[in-house]
Design a protein around this motif. Structure first.
Motif, mmCIF file in Angstrom:
data_model
loop_
_atom_site.group_PDB
_atom_site.id
_atom_site.type_symbol
_atom_site.label_atom_id
_atom_site.label_comp_id
_atom_site.label_asym_id
_atom_site.label_seq_id
_atom_site.Cartn_x
_atom_site.Cartn_y
_atom_site.Cartn_z
ATOM 1 N N VAL A 40 2.694 -13.171 3.694
ATOM 2 C CA VAL A 40 2.744 -12.722 2.303
ATOM 3 C C VAL A 40 2.899 -13.909 1.350
ATOM 4 C CG1 VAL A 40 4.078 -11.355 0.653
ATOM 5 C CG2 VAL A 40 3.657 -10.465 2.945
ATOM 6 N N LEU A 41 3.782 -14.836 1.682
ATOM 7 C CA LEU A 41 4.018 -15.987 0.809
ATOM 8 C C LEU A 41 2.841 -16.967 0.766
ATOM 9 C CD1 LEU A 41 7.757 -16.909 1.485
ATOM 10 C CD2 LEU A 41 6.770 -15.770 -0.504
ATOM 11 N N GLY A 42 2.115 -17.079 1.851
ATOM 12 C CA GLY A 42 0.988 -18.012 1.919
ATOM 13 C C GLY A 42 -0.056 -17.790 0.830
ATOM 14 N N PRO A 43 -0.576 -16.573 0.677
ATOM 15 C CA PRO A 43 -1.562 -16.350 -0.385
ATOM 16 C C PRO A 43 -0.998 -16.557 -1.794
ATOM 17 C CG PRO A 43 -1.672 -14.594 1.227
ATOM 18 C CD PRO A 43 -0.474 -15.430 1.570
ATOM 19 N N VAL A 44 0.280 -16.266 -1.974
ATOM 20 C CA VAL A 44 0.905 -16.477 -3.287
ATOM 21 C C VAL A 44 0.910 -17.970 -3.618
ATOM 22 C CG1 VAL A 44 3.046 -16.262 -4.602
ATOM 23 C CG2 VAL A 44 2.295 -14.383 -3.138
ATOM 24 N N VAL A 45 1.311 -18.783 -2.657
ATOM 25 C CA VAL A 45 1.334 -20.231 -2.862
ATOM 26 C C VAL A 45 -0.085 -20.761 -3.084
ATOM 27 C CG1 VAL A 45 1.845 -22.441 -1.717
ATOM 28 C CG2 VAL A 45 3.474 -20.555 -1.596
ATOM 29 N N ALA A 46 -1.044 -20.246 -2.333
ATOM 30 C CA ALA A 46 -2.434 -20.678 -2.503
ATOM 31 C C ALA A 46 -2.959 -20.319 -3.896
ATOM 32 C CB ALA A 46 -3.311 -20.046 -1.425
ATOM 33 N N LEU A 47 -2.610 -19.161 -4.405
ATOM 34 C CA LEU A 47 -3.043 -18.770 -5.750
ATOM 35 C C LEU A 47 -2.421 -19.654 -6.826
ATOM 36 C CD1 LEU A 47 -3.099 -14.877 -5.537
ATOM 37 C CD2 LEU A 47 -5.041 -16.429 -5.748
ATOM 38 N N VAL A 48 -1.187 -20.054 -6.629
ATOM 39 C CA VAL A 48 -0.558 -20.992 -7.573
ATOM 40 C C VAL A 48 -1.320 -22.313 -7.557
ATOM 41 C CG1 VAL A 48 1.531 -22.332 -8.036
ATOM 42 C CG2 VAL A 48 1.706 -19.913 -7.464
ATOM 43 N N GLY A 49 -1.741 -22.744 -6.387
ATOM 44 C CA GLY A 49 -2.526 -23.976 -6.281
ATOM 45 C C GLY A 49 -3.868 -23.862 -6.985
ATOM 46 N N VAL A 50 -4.531 -22.738 -6.835
ATOM 47 C CA VAL A 50 -5.813 -22.519 -7.522
ATOM 48 C C VAL A 50 -5.590 -22.533 -9.034
ATOM 49 C CG1 VAL A 50 -7.622 -20.815 -7.953
ATOM 50 C CG2 VAL A 50 -6.896 -21.300 -5.612
ATOM 51 N N ALA A 51 -4.516 -21.906 -9.492
ATOM 52 C CA ALA A 51 -4.215 -21.893 -10.922
ATOM 53 C C ALA A 51 -3.977 -23.306 -11.455
ATOM 54 C CB ALA A 51 -3.002 -21.010 -11.185
ATOM 55 N N LEU A 52 -3.291 -24.139 -10.687
ATOM 56 C CA LEU A 52 -3.067 -25.525 -11.110
ATOM 57 C C LEU A 52 -4.377 -26.288 -11.261
ATOM 58 C CD1 LEU A 52 0.022 -26.865 -9.125
ATOM 59 C CD2 LEU A 52 -0.260 -26.764 -11.585
ATOM 60 N N VAL A 53 -5.264 -26.116 -10.304
ATOM 61 C CA VAL A 53 -6.554 -26.815 -10.368
ATOM 62 C C VAL A 53 -7.354 -26.331 -11.574
ATOM 63 C CG1 VAL A 53 -8.759 -27.149 -9.195
ATOM 64 C CG2 VAL A 53 -6.638 -27.299 -7.902
ATOM 65 N N LEU A 54 -7.372 -25.021 -11.798
ATOM 66 C CA LEU A 54 -8.144 -24.486 -12.923
ATOM 67 C C LEU A 54 -7.577 -24.919 -14.273
ATOM 68 C CD1 LEU A 54 -8.964 -20.880 -11.670
ATOM 69 C CD2 LEU A 54 -10.471 -22.882 -11.756
ATOM 70 N N THR A 55 -6.267 -24.933 -14.402
ATOM 71 C CA THR A 55 -5.684 -25.368 -15.680
ATOM 72 C C THR A 55 -5.908 -26.855 -15.910
ATOM 73 O OG1 THR A 55 -3.504 -25.671 -14.676
ATOM 74 C CG2 THR A 55 -3.927 -23.568 -15.772
ATOM 75 N N ALA A 56 -5.914 -27.642 -14.856
ATOM 76 C CA ALA A 56 -6.187 -29.073 -15.003
ATOM 77 C C ALA A 56 -7.618 -29.290 -15.472
ATOM 78 C CB ALA A 56 -5.949 -29.801 -13.685
ATOM 79 N N ARG A 57 -8.537 -28.497 -14.979
ATOM 80 C CA ARG A 57 -9.934 -28.628 -15.391
ATOM 81 C C ARG A 57 -10.126 -28.182 -16.836
ATOM 82 N NH1 ARG A 57 -14.383 -26.265 -11.986
ATOM 83 N NH2 ARG A 57 -15.519 -27.630 -13.357
ATOM 84 N N ARG A 58 -9.463 -27.112 -17.245
ATOM 85 C CA ARG A 58 -9.620 -26.602 -18.606
ATOM 86 C C ARG A 58 -9.045 -27.553 -19.640
ATOM 87 N NH1 ARG A 58 -8.256 -20.293 -17.735
ATOM 88 N NH2 ARG A 58 -10.215 -19.770 -16.745
ATOM 89 N N ARG A 59 -7.934 -28.188 -19.320
ATOM 90 C CA ARG A 59 -7.311 -29.103 -20.274
ATOM 91 C C ARG A 59 -8.116 -30.390 -20.433
ATOM 92 N NH1 ARG A 59 -0.846 -28.774 -19.857
ATOM 93 N NH2 ARG A 59 -0.694 -26.524 -19.857
ATOM 94 N N ASP A 60 -8.979 -30.673 -19.508
ATOM 95 C CA ASP A 60 -9.743 -31.910 -19.545
ATOM 96 C C ASP A 60 -11.054 -31.788 -20.331
ATOM 97 O OD1 ASP A 60 -8.871 -34.296 -18.684
ATOM 98 O OD2 ASP A 60 -10.160 -34.390 -16.941
ATOM 99 N N ARG A 61 -11.477 -30.573 -20.630
ATOM 100 C CA ARG A 61 -12.751 -30.393 -21.320
ATOM 101 C C ARG A 61 -12.640 -30.870 -22.756
ATOM 102 N NH1 ARG A 61 -14.358 -24.371 -19.285
ATOM 103 N NH2 ARG A 61 -14.739 -24.923 -17.108
ATOM 104 N N PRO A 62 -13.656 -31.589 -23.217
ATOM 105 C CA PRO A 62 -13.639 -32.052 -24.610
ATOM 106 C C PRO A 62 -13.798 -30.869 -25.575
ATOM 107 C CG PRO A 62 -15.541 -32.939 -23.413
ATOM 108 C CD PRO A 62 -14.779 -32.083 -22.470
ATOM 109 N N GLY A 63 -13.150 -30.983 -26.714
ATOM 110 C CA GLY A 63 -13.298 -29.957 -27.733
ATOM 111 C C GLY A 63 -12.350 -28.788 -27.559
ATOM 112 N N ARG A 64 -11.403 -28.894 -26.654
ATOM 113 C CA ARG A 64 -10.456 -27.791 -26.444
ATOM 114 C C ARG A 64 -9.058 -28.257 -26.661
ATOM 115 N NH1 ARG A 64 -12.318 -23.080 -22.787
ATOM 116 N NH2 ARG A 64 -14.504 -23.279 -23.112
#
Length: 64
Positions: A40-64
């Motif tokens: 149960v905890l494994g997928p939760v931790v994996a989703l937090v990791g995916v969220a970190l990667v996605l937020t890092a990509r969004r903050r890096d885009r120019p114009g945002r």
């Protein structure tokens, strides 16, 4: 890209995948093998990791 967030995200996804597989009994050889908590905890931790990667990509885009 904010590399520290990306690296932390990838590590969390990897750890989450290992915990899930151990919890499901696919990866034997640990006290975590076959324990539902880790399945149960494994997928939760994996989703937090995916969220970190996605937020890092969004903050890096120019114009945002």
């Amino acid at each position: 890209m904010r590399w520290s967030r990306v690296i932390a995200g990838v590590v969390l996804v990897t750890v989450g995948a290992v915990w899930t597989l151990q919890g499901l009994g696919v990866l034997p050889g640990s006290v975590m093998t076959g324990v539902t908590l880790w399945a149960v905890l494994g997928p939760v931790v994996a989703l937090v990791g995916v969220a970190l990667v996605l937020t890092a990509r969004r903050r890096d885009r120019p114009g945002r």
